[in-house]
Design an enzyme around this catalytic site. Structure first.
Site, PDB file in Angstrom:
ATOM      1  N   LYS A   1     105.109 -14.156   2.747  1.00 22.04           N
ATOM      2  CA  LYS A   1     106.459 -14.031   3.316  1.00 22.04           C
ATOM      3  C   LYS A   1     106.441 -12.940   4.375  1.00 22.04           C
ATOM      4  CE  LYS A   1     110.709 -15.642   2.484  1.00 22.04           C
ATOM      5  NZ  LYS A   1     111.064 -17.000   2.105  1.00 22.04           N
TER       6      LYS A   1
ATOM      7  N   GLY B   1     128.835 -24.713  -3.167  1.00 20.61           N
ATOM      8  CA  GLY B   1     128.223 -24.551  -1.855  1.00 20.61           C
ATOM      9  C   GLY B   1     127.951 -25.893  -1.221  1.00 20.61           C
ATOM     10  N   VAL B   2     128.707 -26.198  -0.158  1.00 19.89           N
ATOM     11  CA  VAL B   2     128.533 -27.503   0.492  1.00 19.89           C
ATOM     12  C   VAL B   2     128.095 -27.305   1.942  1.00 19.89           C
ATOM     13  CG1 VAL B   2     130.047 -28.745  -1.079  1.00 19.89           C
ATOM     14  CG2 VAL B   2     131.046 -27.650   0.928  1.00 19.89           C
ATOM     15  N   GLY B   3     127.021 -26.546   2.098  1.00 20.18           N
ATOM     16  CA  GLY B   3     126.435 -26.327   3.425  1.00 20.18           C
ATOM     17  C   GLY B   3     125.405 -27.392   3.713  1.00 20.18           C
ATOM     18  N   HIS B   4     124.273 -26.995   4.271  1.00 18.71           N
ATOM     19  CA  HIS B   4     123.244 -27.956   4.674  1.00 18.71           C
ATOM     20  C   HIS B   4     122.749 -28.802   3.507  1.00 18.71           C
ATOM     21  CE1 HIS B   4     123.031 -25.163   8.112  1.00 18.71           C
ATOM     22  NE2 HIS B   4     122.792 -26.278   8.764  1.00 18.71           N
ATOM     23  N   VAL B   5     122.319 -28.138   2.434  1.00 12.24           N
ATOM     24  CA  VAL B   5     121.765 -28.881   1.288  1.00 12.24           C
ATOM     25  C   VAL B   5     122.887 -29.600   0.543  1.00 12.24           C
ATOM     26  CG1 VAL B   5     120.490 -28.720  -0.875  1.00 12.24           C
ATOM     27  CG2 VAL B   5     119.850 -27.244   1.039  1.00 12.24           C
TER      28      VAL B   5
ATOM     29  N   TYR C   1     125.681 -30.822   1.432  1.00 13.42           N
ATOM     30  CA  TYR C   1     126.158 -32.053   2.086  1.00 13.42           C
ATOM     31  C   TYR C   1     125.286 -33.254   1.723  1.00 13.42           C
ATOM     32  CZ  TYR C   1     126.930 -35.612   5.584  1.00 13.42           C
ATOM     33  OH  TYR C   1     127.159 -36.820   6.183  1.00 13.42           O
TER      34      TYR C   1
END
Ligand code: NAD
Length: 353
Positions: free
Chosen positions: A80, A177-181, A183
């Site tokens: 990382k 959480g309805v962001g990128h993933v 959705y």
């Protein structure tokens, strides 16, 4: 923290500081373990309050990537990079090209990608200076649909384990959480006939979902106590904690968020409550599986086939947990550690090149 003691305790290989005089780029790359292959892990840009905080984060995240990559069946080690700075101020072409030069200097021992506060566009600059960057727009692009697909098959596997049936028709899922993933996950869930409740702190993202799908919306703090079969955390880490465990009515916890458990002991508390926990780094590996495909020659279909294996991997983990009477989180660690150990031994015989 005594860094060498810590590195020796958890088997780290390398911790590299870099500072670019021209752009002010300030960062640390950590390579945890390269038994399985080059260390892969994204670059996180964060305004750390102290250098110590940045070091602790990069050490923790790099080790997490070793487990994630190993458990995903990839020939990749864990690494990382963290950059110390304010994402609103420091970003520029020169900044990311300087990063690319430092990545190149590790000569392929470490491969980077996007992470918190770094984007596919930033990686385009990194790519101008190094061969060791993935997650690029021209090939694998946004990992979220793959992560979501992995979470979807992971929810199915977990329902099979818990309810004896992997159909999601009529299964109640609470998505935080309805962001990128979130959705893409909701799209899969609704297509299969699941009954979905959502919560988010961003009204635009909620609207984006409600205009397309028939879902129920609850206030952010109410998502934990929703009457449901599955709680799918797709927002933040640490949402399984002393406070929320008392509220859960779900039977399965399976989502995309990293570090879902606030502390390791929370896995025991879930177990005691009869809630099946799908270990985060196993179920959310679709993105890294997709990115790995880019390294070995990008093929979208192949990436999907490999992501689908998350289903079997979770069933294997649940089996280990039952046989050894340990939590599913512990079983995932054992599976990852065993693969690293096994491959170390497989490669121990001398072969002339
Ligand atoms: P995102 O930023 O696009 O979406 C996160 C959503 O969570 C946002 O809509 C945000 O408003 C919402 N949110 C934040 N705090 C909240 C709260 N307290 N309550 C309810 N909603 C809240 O991020 P993403 O790419 O969709 O990733 C979601 C999670 O999955 C993150 O934890 C991320 O680290 C993890 N993850 C993502 C990927 C990937 O491919 N994107 C891969 C592995 C893991």
């Amino acid at each position: 923290m005594n860094k060498f003691d810590y590195m020796s305790k958890y088997g780290y290989e390398q911790l590299v500081y870099f500072y670019d005089k021209e752009t002010g780029l300030k960062g640390i790359t950590c390579i945890h373990d390269t038994t399985l292959g080059p260390a892969l892990g994204g670059t996180r840009l964060w305004n750390y309050a102290t250098e110590e905080e940045a070091v602790e984060d990069v050490l923790r995240l790099a080790r997490g990537m070793s487990y994630k990559n190993a458990a995903a069946g990839l020939n990749l080690g864990g690494g990382k990079t963290v950059l110390i700075g304010d994402a609103k101020k420091v970003k520029s072409e020169a900044y990311f090209r300087a990063l690319g030069r430092y990545v190149q200097s590790l000569n392929g021992r470490y491969i980077t990608a996007e992470d918190v506060n770094t984007s596919v566009e930033d990686m385009d600059y990194v790519m101008m200076e190094t061969d060791y960057v993935t997650g690029l727009r021209k090939t694998s692009g946004d990992p979220s649909p793959f992560t979501a697909y992995g979470v979807y098959v992971g929810i199915k596997a977990s329902c099979y384990e818990k309810f004896g049936n992997d159909s999601l028709k009529g299964i109640k899922v609470a998505v935080q959480g309805v962001g990128h993933v979130g959705y893409f996950l909701i799209k899969h869930l609704i297509e299969e006939g699941a009954i979905v409740t959502i919560a988010d702190i961003n009204q635009d993202n909620i609207n984006n979902i409600t205009k397309e799908f028939d879902v129920k919306v609850v206030a952010p703090n109410d998502i934990y106590s929703v009457e449901c079969d599955v709680y799918a955390p797709c927002a933040l880490g640490a949402t399984v904690n002393d406070d929320t465990i008392n509220q859960f009515k779900c039977k399965v916890i399976a989502g995309s968020a990293n570090n879902v458990l606030k502390e390791a002991r929370h896995a025991d508390m879930l177990e005691a409550k009869g809630i099946l926990y799908a270990p985060d780094y196993v179920i959310n590996a679709g993105g890294v599986i997709n990115v790995y495909q880019e390294i070995i020659g990008y093929d979208r279909e192949e990436a999907l086939v490999k992501t689908k294996r998350i289903y079997d991997r979770l069933l294997e983990i649940y089996k280990i947990a039952k046989e050894q009477k340990i939590t599913t989180a512990k079983a995932a660690d054992i599976m990852a550690e065993n693969r690293i150990k096994l491959m170390k031994n497989v490669r121990s015989n001398y072969i002339k090149k």
